[in-house]
Motif scaffolding. Structure first.
Motif, PDB file in Angstrom:
ATOM      1  N   LYS A   1      -3.662  -0.767  16.992  1.00 51.41           N
ATOM      2  CA  LYS A   1      -4.290   0.071  15.422  1.00 51.41           C
ATOM      3  C   LYS A   1      -5.665   0.282  16.807  1.00 51.41           C
ATOM      4  O   LYS A   1      -5.366   1.477  15.822  1.00 51.41           O
TER       5      LYS A   1
ATOM      6  N   ILE B   1       0.674  -1.366   0.307  1.00 47.98           N
ATOM      7  CA  ILE B   1      -0.060  -0.241   0.239  1.00 47.98           C
ATOM      8  C   ILE B   1       0.605   1.655  -0.052  1.00 47.98           C
ATOM      9  O   ILE B   1       0.697   2.339  -0.470  1.00 47.98           O
TER      10      ILE B   1
ATOM     11  N   THR C   1      -1.273  -7.913  -0.787  1.00 45.77           N
ATOM     12  CA  THR C   1       0.205  -7.649  -0.733  1.00 45.77           C
ATOM     13  C   THR C   1       1.031  -8.750   0.131  1.00 45.77           C
ATOM     14  O   THR C   1       0.609  -9.438   0.345  1.00 45.77           O
TER      15      THR C   1
ATOM     16  N   ARG D   1      13.035  -0.252   5.759  1.00 47.29           N
ATOM     17  CA  ARG D   1      14.274  -0.352   6.277  1.00 47.29           C
ATOM     18  C   ARG D   1      15.389  -1.732   4.833  1.00 47.29           C
ATOM     19  O   ARG D   1      16.138  -1.208   4.994  1.00 47.29           O
ATOM     20  N   THR D   2      14.467  -1.805   4.515  1.00 43.75           N
ATOM     21  CA  THR D   2      14.803  -2.692   2.762  1.00 43.75           C
ATOM     22  C   THR D   2      14.893  -1.165   2.379  1.00 43.75           C
ATOM     23  O   THR D   2      14.327  -1.080   0.541  1.00 43.75           O
TER      24      THR D   2
ATOM     25  N   GLN E   1      -0.325  -9.818   3.264  1.00 46.45           N
ATOM     26  CA  GLN E   1      -1.169 -10.396   3.820  1.00 46.45           C
ATOM     27  C   GLN E   1      -0.581 -12.271   3.293  1.00 46.45           C
ATOM     28  O   GLN E   1      -0.895 -12.982   3.554  1.00 46.45           O
TER      29      GLN E   1
ATOM     30  N   ASN F   1       2.558   4.467   7.205  1.00 45.24           N
ATOM     31  CA  ASN F   1       1.437   3.543   6.714  1.00 45.24           C
ATOM     32  C   ASN F   1       2.249   2.296   7.134  1.00 45.24           C
ATOM     33  O   ASN F   1       2.328   1.137   7.482  1.00 45.24           O
TER      34      ASN F   1
ATOM     35  N   VAL G   1      -6.554  -6.465   1.720  1.00 47.01           N
ATOM     36  CA  VAL G   1      -5.760  -5.897   0.512  1.00 47.01           C
ATOM     37  C   VAL G   1      -4.521  -6.529  -0.444  1.00 47.01           C
ATOM     38  O   VAL G   1      -3.389  -7.141   0.149  1.00 47.01           O
TER      39      VAL G   1
ATOM     40  N   ASP H   1      14.525   1.747  10.536  1.00 41.14           N
ATOM     41  CA  ASP H   1      13.885   0.874  11.228  1.00 41.14           C
ATOM     42  C   ASP H   1      12.930   2.065  12.106  1.00 41.14           C
ATOM     43  O   ASP H   1      13.511   2.807  13.452  1.00 41.14           O
ATOM     44  N   LEU H   2      12.156   1.932  12.254  1.00 45.05           N
ATOM     45  CA  LEU H   2      11.061   2.749  12.631  1.00 45.05           C
ATOM     46  C   LEU H   2      10.726   2.108  14.327  1.00 45.05           C
ATOM     47  O   LEU H   2      10.282   2.731  15.220  1.00 45.05           O
TER      48      LEU H   2
ATOM     49  N   GLY I   1      -8.763  -1.527   3.643  1.00 44.04           N
ATOM     50  CA  GLY I   1      -9.684  -2.999   3.179  1.00 44.04           C
ATOM     51  C   GLY I   1      -8.512  -3.762   3.275  1.00 44.04           C
ATOM     52  O   GLY I   1      -7.371  -4.273   3.499  1.00 44.04           O
TER      53      GLY I   1
ATOM     54  N   ALA J   1       3.524  -0.723   9.288  1.00 45.55           N
ATOM     55  CA  ALA J   1       3.323  -1.214  10.840  1.00 45.55           C
ATOM     56  C   ALA J   1       3.677  -2.839  10.391  1.00 45.55           C
ATOM     57  O   ALA J   1       4.101  -3.232   9.471  1.00 45.55           O
TER      58      ALA J   1
ATOM     59  N   TYR K   1      -2.573  -7.428  17.104  1.00 41.16           N
ATOM     60  CA  TYR K   1      -2.749  -5.438  15.921  1.00 41.16           C
ATOM     61  C   TYR K   1      -3.978  -5.189  16.368  1.00 41.16           C
ATOM     62  O   TYR K   1      -3.229  -3.817  16.097  1.00 41.16           O
TER      63      TYR K   1
ATOM     64  N   SER L   1      -4.479   2.613   8.953  1.00 40.66           N
ATOM     65  CA  SER L   1      -5.270   1.801  10.720  1.00 40.66           C
ATOM     66  C   SER L   1      -5.818  -0.134   9.745  1.00 40.66           C
ATOM     67  O   SER L   1      -4.801  -0.047   9.244  1.00 40.66           O
TER      68      SER L   1
HETATM   69  N1  NAP Z   1      -2.781  -5.590   3.696  1.00 42.54           N
HETATM   70  C1  NAP Z   1      -3.866  -5.617   4.170  1.00 42.54           C
HETATM   71  O1  NAP Z   1      -4.737  -6.527   4.035  1.00 42.54           O
HETATM   72  C2  NAP Z   1      -3.847  -4.329   5.344  1.00 42.54           C
HETATM   73  C3  NAP Z   1      -4.936  -4.617   5.856  1.00 42.54           C
HETATM   74  C4  NAP Z   1      -5.487  -3.450   7.132  1.00 42.54           C
HETATM   75  C5  NAP Z   1      -4.747  -3.276   7.208  1.00 42.54           C
HETATM   76  N2  NAP Z   1      -3.441  -2.579   6.875  1.00 42.54           N
HETATM   77  C6  NAP Z   1      -2.361  -1.753   6.713  1.00 42.54           C
HETATM   78  O2  NAP Z   1      -1.596  -1.071   5.748  1.00 42.54           O
HETATM   79  C7  NAP Z   1      -0.138  -1.039   6.165  1.00 42.54           C
HETATM   80  C8  NAP Z   1       0.226  -1.465   5.072  1.00 42.54           C
HETATM   81  O3  NAP Z   1      -0.280  -2.711   4.833  1.00 42.54           O
HETATM   82  P1  NAP Z   1       1.283  -3.564   4.004  1.00 42.54           P
HETATM   83  O4  NAP Z   1      -0.087  -4.475   3.482  1.00 42.54           O
HETATM   84  O5  NAP Z   1       0.868  -3.076   2.552  1.00 42.54           O
HETATM   85  O6  NAP Z   1       2.152  -4.222   4.445  1.00 42.54           O
HETATM   86  P2  NAP Z   1       3.329  -4.556   3.560  1.00 42.54           P
HETATM   87  O7  NAP Z   1       3.381  -5.526   2.179  1.00 42.54           O
HETATM   88  O8  NAP Z   1       3.399  -5.779   4.797  1.00 42.54           O
HETATM   89  O9  NAP Z   1       4.566  -3.071   3.793  1.00 42.54           O
HETATM   90  C9  NAP Z   1       4.909  -2.543   4.870  1.00 42.54           C
HETATM   91  C10 NAP Z   1       5.967  -1.955   4.863  1.00 42.54           C
HETATM   92  O10 NAP Z   1       6.252  -1.035   6.174  1.00 42.54           O
HETATM   93  C11 NAP Z   1       7.685  -1.029   6.336  1.00 42.54           C
HETATM   94  N3  NAP Z   1       8.029  -2.012   7.926  1.00 42.54           N
HETATM   95  C12 NAP Z   1       7.476  -2.685   8.258  1.00 42.54           C
HETATM   96  N4  NAP Z   1       8.474  -2.625   9.329  1.00 42.54           N
HETATM   97  C13 NAP Z   1       8.700  -1.480   9.368  1.00 42.54           C
HETATM   98  C14 NAP Z   1      10.266  -1.314  10.668  1.00 42.54           C
HETATM   99  N5  NAP Z   1      10.064  -1.464  11.498  1.00 42.54           N
HETATM  100  N6  NAP Z   1      10.889   0.948   9.991  1.00 42.54           N
HETATM  101  C15 NAP Z   1      10.348   0.673   8.946  1.00 42.54           C
HETATM  102  N7  NAP Z   1       9.366  -0.091   7.702  1.00 42.54           N
HETATM  103  C16 NAP Z   1       8.760  -0.781   7.635  1.00 42.54           C
HETATM  104  C17 NAP Z   1       8.108  -2.349   5.431  1.00 42.54           C
HETATM  105  O11 NAP Z   1       9.210  -2.586   4.721  1.00 42.54           O
HETATM  106  P3  NAP Z   1      10.567  -3.806   5.204  1.00 42.54           P
HETATM  107  O12 NAP Z   1      10.081  -4.341   6.133  1.00 42.54           O
HETATM  108  O13 NAP Z   1      11.932  -2.901   4.238  1.00 42.54           O
HETATM  109  O14 NAP Z   1      10.672  -2.477   6.827  1.00 42.54           O
HETATM  110  C18 NAP Z   1       7.207  -2.552   3.979  1.00 42.54           C
HETATM  111  O15 NAP Z   1       7.159  -1.530   3.786  1.00 42.54           O
HETATM  112  C19 NAP Z   1      -0.389  -1.408   7.398  1.00 42.54           C
HETATM  113  O16 NAP Z   1      -0.152  -0.400   8.244  1.00 42.54           O
HETATM  114  C20 NAP Z   1      -1.076  -2.557   7.687  1.00 42.54           C
HETATM  115  O17 NAP Z   1      -1.540  -2.493   9.128  1.00 42.54           O
HETATM  116  C21 NAP Z   1      -2.970  -3.693   5.781  1.00 42.54           C
END
Ligand code: NAP
Length: 259
Positions: free
Chosen positions: A165, A19, A196, A39-40, A199, A93, A194, A67-68, A192, A95, A161, A145
């Motif tokens: 949130k 996202i 990613t 981080r990456t 998931q 974003n 998503v 690293d947050l 929603g 998490a 989680y 969130s």
């Molecule tokens: N996907 C869903 O269905 C869904 C549903 C509800 C809410 N969300 C929320 O949407 C947001 C994005 O989720 P996503 O699904 O896109 O996740 P994702 O694909 O796992 O991406 C998460 C991103 O956050 C970064 N991150 C994680 N830990 C970090 C840290 N300690 N320091 C810095 N960066 C960090 C990751 O990069 P690095 O690992 O490289 O640091 C990555 O770029 C999150 O807040 C999640 O809770 C997602």
């Protein structure tokens, strides 16, 4: 996209994939200068390359590996971001969904880490960029969130989680009230289900550990094509971001547009 964020600087956490990457691409299309944090480094560079492919000049996008969860690293990163000027748009974003599993097996340190990434880091980044926003009389903070807050019992074995949130949303609404009338808006966004890496990671977990209910639900949603794309969710978020709402809990399902 109709929204114009030309001249604004946006800091997007978790911009390396999912996202966050899609939000970064959308904000780049809308004219914003981008600061991409995760981080990456390799994933941030991939996002930067995608942004550049869409015609954004090199000077409008920078990467900030950090690293947050690490207070010192986070402080260094935000100082570097602000050294280049004011941050106008902050998209918190990034998490973690960990730790998952039965609550009697969750270590306090792992819970603390979830709070650090999901609550403290967004609040700390906001506090750091806020003075510049207040001085400018304009700012946008969005905290990504989850729908879990509307139904905390819906993710059994995801206690950390759900809890983090919920705290993030309380922080959002409270801060928005504090800032009302300043031109700085603070909103939460439930993106929603998503498609990613987050998931995919949940689907790979041992059902014995995360519970067969949770495991089956995430695998079924994927198999049935119920997940939306990061681009769809990001477009809905950016349409909402253009307005003057504050203190709202936005949800992709009620957003005015999608991609
Ligand atoms: N996907 C869903 O269905 C869904 C549903 C509800 C809410 N969300 C929320 O949407 C947001 C994005 O989720 P996503 O699904 O896109 O996740 P994702 O694909 O796992 O991406 C998460 C991103 O956050 C970064 N991150 C994680 N830990 C970090 C840290 N300690 N320091 C810095 N960066 C960090 C990751 O990069 P690095 O690992 O490289 O640091 C990555 O770029 C999150 O807040 C999640 O809770 C997602």
């Amino acid at each position: 996209m109709a929204t114009d964020f030309a001249g604004k600087t946006a800091l997007i956490t978790g911009a390396g994939r999912g996202i966050g990457r899609a939000v970064a691409l959308g904000l780049g299309d809308a004219g914003a200068r981008l600061i991409l944090l995760a981080r990456t480094t390799a994933q941030l560079e991939e996002t930067r390359a995608l942004v550049r492919e869409r015609g954004v000049p090199a000077g409008r996008v920078s990467v900030l590996p950090a690293d947050l969860a690490d207070e010192e690293d986070r402080g260094r990163a935000v100082a570097a971001a602000l050294a280049a000027g004011r941050v106008d748009i902050l998209v918190n974003n990034a998490a973690t969904v960990e730790p998952l599993g039965p609550t009697d097996g969750i270590k306090a340190g792992d819970l603390r880490l979830a709070f650090e990434v999901n609550v403290i880091a967004p609040a700390a980044l906001t506090a750091a960029v806020l003075p510049g926003m207040l001085e400018a009389g304009w700012g946008r903070v969005v905290n990504v969130s989850s729908g879990i807050v509307a139904n905390p019992a819906g993710m059994v074995r995801g206690n950390a989680y759900a809890t983090t949130k919920a705290a993030l949303e309380a922080h959002t609404v409270n801060l928005a009230a504090e800032l009302r009338g300043t031109g700085v808006t603070v909103n939460a966004y439930r993106p929603g289900g998503v498609d990613t890496a987050m998931q995919a990671w949940i689907r790979r977990q041992d059902p014995e550990h995360i519970g067969s209910g949770l495991h089956e639900r995430f695998n079924r949603n994927y198999a049935e094509g119920a997940l939306i794309t990061p681009e769809y969710s990001a477009a809905a978020l950016l349409a909402l971001l253009a307005g003057d709402d504050t203190g709202a809990i936005w949800d992709v399902s009620t957003a005015p547009v999608g991609a």
